[in-house]
Design a protein around this motif. Structure first.
Motif, PDB file in Angstrom:
ATOM      1  N   PHE A  20       0.839  -1.204   0.000  1.00 10.39           N
ATOM      2  CA  PHE A  20       0.000   0.000   0.000  1.00 10.39           C
ATOM      3  C   PHE A  20       0.871   1.249   0.000  1.00 10.39           C
ATOM      4  CE2 PHE A  20      -3.563  -2.549   2.104  1.00 10.39           C
ATOM      5  CZ  PHE A  20      -4.360  -2.564   0.964  1.00 10.39           C
ATOM      6  N   GLY A  21       2.002   1.194   0.691  1.00  7.69           N
ATOM      7  CA  GLY A  21       2.909   2.335   0.704  1.00  7.69           C
ATOM      8  C   GLY A  21       3.430   2.663  -0.678  1.00  7.69           C
ATOM      9  N   THR A  22       3.613   1.641  -1.489  1.00  2.00           N
ATOM     10  CA  THR A  22       4.104   1.855  -2.857  1.00  2.00           C
ATOM     11  C   THR A  22       2.980   2.197  -3.821  1.00  2.00           C
ATOM     12  OG1 THR A  22       5.933   0.338  -2.469  1.00  2.00           O
ATOM     13  CG2 THR A  22       5.364   0.770  -4.753  1.00  2.00           C
ATOM     14  N   GLY A  23       1.880   1.447  -3.771  1.00  2.20           N
ATOM     15  CA  GLY A  23       0.821   1.609  -4.766  1.00  2.20           C
ATOM     16  C   GLY A  23      -0.400   2.359  -4.323  1.00  2.20           C
ATOM     17  N   GLY A  24      -0.506   2.668  -3.040  1.00  2.00           N
ATOM     18  CA  GLY A  24      -1.686   3.349  -2.541  1.00  2.00           C
ATOM     19  C   GLY A  24      -2.850   2.392  -2.357  1.00  2.00           C
ATOM     20  N   TYR A  25      -3.895   2.898  -1.731  1.00  2.00           N
ATOM     21  CA  TYR A  25      -5.071   2.075  -1.469  1.00  2.00           C
ATOM     22  C   TYR A  25      -5.744   1.648  -2.773  1.00  2.00           C
ATOM     23  CZ  TYR A  25      -9.639   0.625   0.235  1.00  2.00           C
ATOM     24  OH  TYR A  25     -10.778  -0.094   0.487  1.00  2.00           O
ATOM     25  N   ASN A  26      -6.001   2.592  -3.635  1.00  2.00           N
ATOM     26  CA  ASN A  26      -6.701   2.272  -4.881  1.00  2.00           C
ATOM     27  C   ASN A  26      -5.839   1.532  -5.888  1.00  2.00           C
ATOM     28  OD1 ASN A  26      -9.189   3.413  -4.115  1.00  2.00           O
ATOM     29  ND2 ASN A  26      -8.429   5.456  -4.604  1.00  2.00           N
ATOM     30  N   GLY A  27      -4.547   1.721  -5.838  1.00  6.50           N
ATOM     31  CA  GLY A  27      -3.664   1.133  -6.832  1.00  6.50           C
ATOM     32  C   GLY A  27      -3.046  -0.200  -6.441  1.00  6.50           C
TER      33      GLY A  27
END
Length: 182
Positions: A20-27
């Motif tokens: 999540f830190g890299t891609g975010g919640y949506n990604g």
């Protein structure tokens, strides 16, 4: 050796924080997190009922990590000395990447999701209360502490070298409040 459900949940939270830190919640897909853990996606959903629950667990872990870091930095210290130790330790914490990335992604996700916003707000206010109680810092010092922390987040995220534009001095916004130890 086979891991317990608690150990798998812990592994899921660590993997989620990184992904999540890299891609975010949506990604970020739960499939990517499951793959990082080496488990199937259905197994991941036995540990956490949905993606949001996993994100919220990772967000809570991020805040817990910050608090634990502050506690370690201030170990054996009280009041102003504890506050100074926490101030001086923050850049080291976010310099590693995972905590900084997850923290920034928490703010992004909070913009569009009330449940995430409320959980992140509770975590952030809990961190504020922890620092206040642990150090006895004034309102002004607390605002400066957390404001400077956000400045450090931005500078580290942007990769601004410490010697560029004297930001190492900017981060020491406490001026004479903490005189040099001699």
């Amino acid at each position: 050796m086979r891991m317990s459900a608690d150990e798998r949940r812990e592994a899921a939270v660590r993997a989620a924080m990184a992904e999540f830190g890299t891609g975010g919640y949506n990604g970020t897909s739960t499939g990517v997190i499951a793959k990082r853990m080496g488990v199937s996606q259905p197994y991941l959903f036995r540990l956490f009922p949905n993606k949001k629950a996993l994100f919220l667990a990772a967000a809570a872990r991020c805040v817990e990590t910050i608090e634990a870091h502050f506690e370690k930095a201030a170990e054996g210290l009280e009041g102003e000395d504890a506050f100074e130790a926490m101030c001086g330790s923050y850049q080291e914490l976010v310099g590693g990447g995972d905590v900084l990335r997850m923290q920034l992604q928490m703010y992004v996700a909070a913009v569009d999701d009330e449940e995430i916003r409320e959980a992140c707000r509770r975590g952030w206010l809990g961190l504020w209360d922890y620092v206040r109680v642990r150090t006895g810092a004034s309102d002004g010092d607390m605002a400066q502490f957390f404001g400077t922390g956000m400045l450090v987040n931005v500078l580290v995220a942007l990769g601004v070298p410490q010697d560029e534009r004297g930001w190492a001095g900017i981060v020491d916004l406490y001026g004479d409040r903490f005189p040099e130890k001699g």
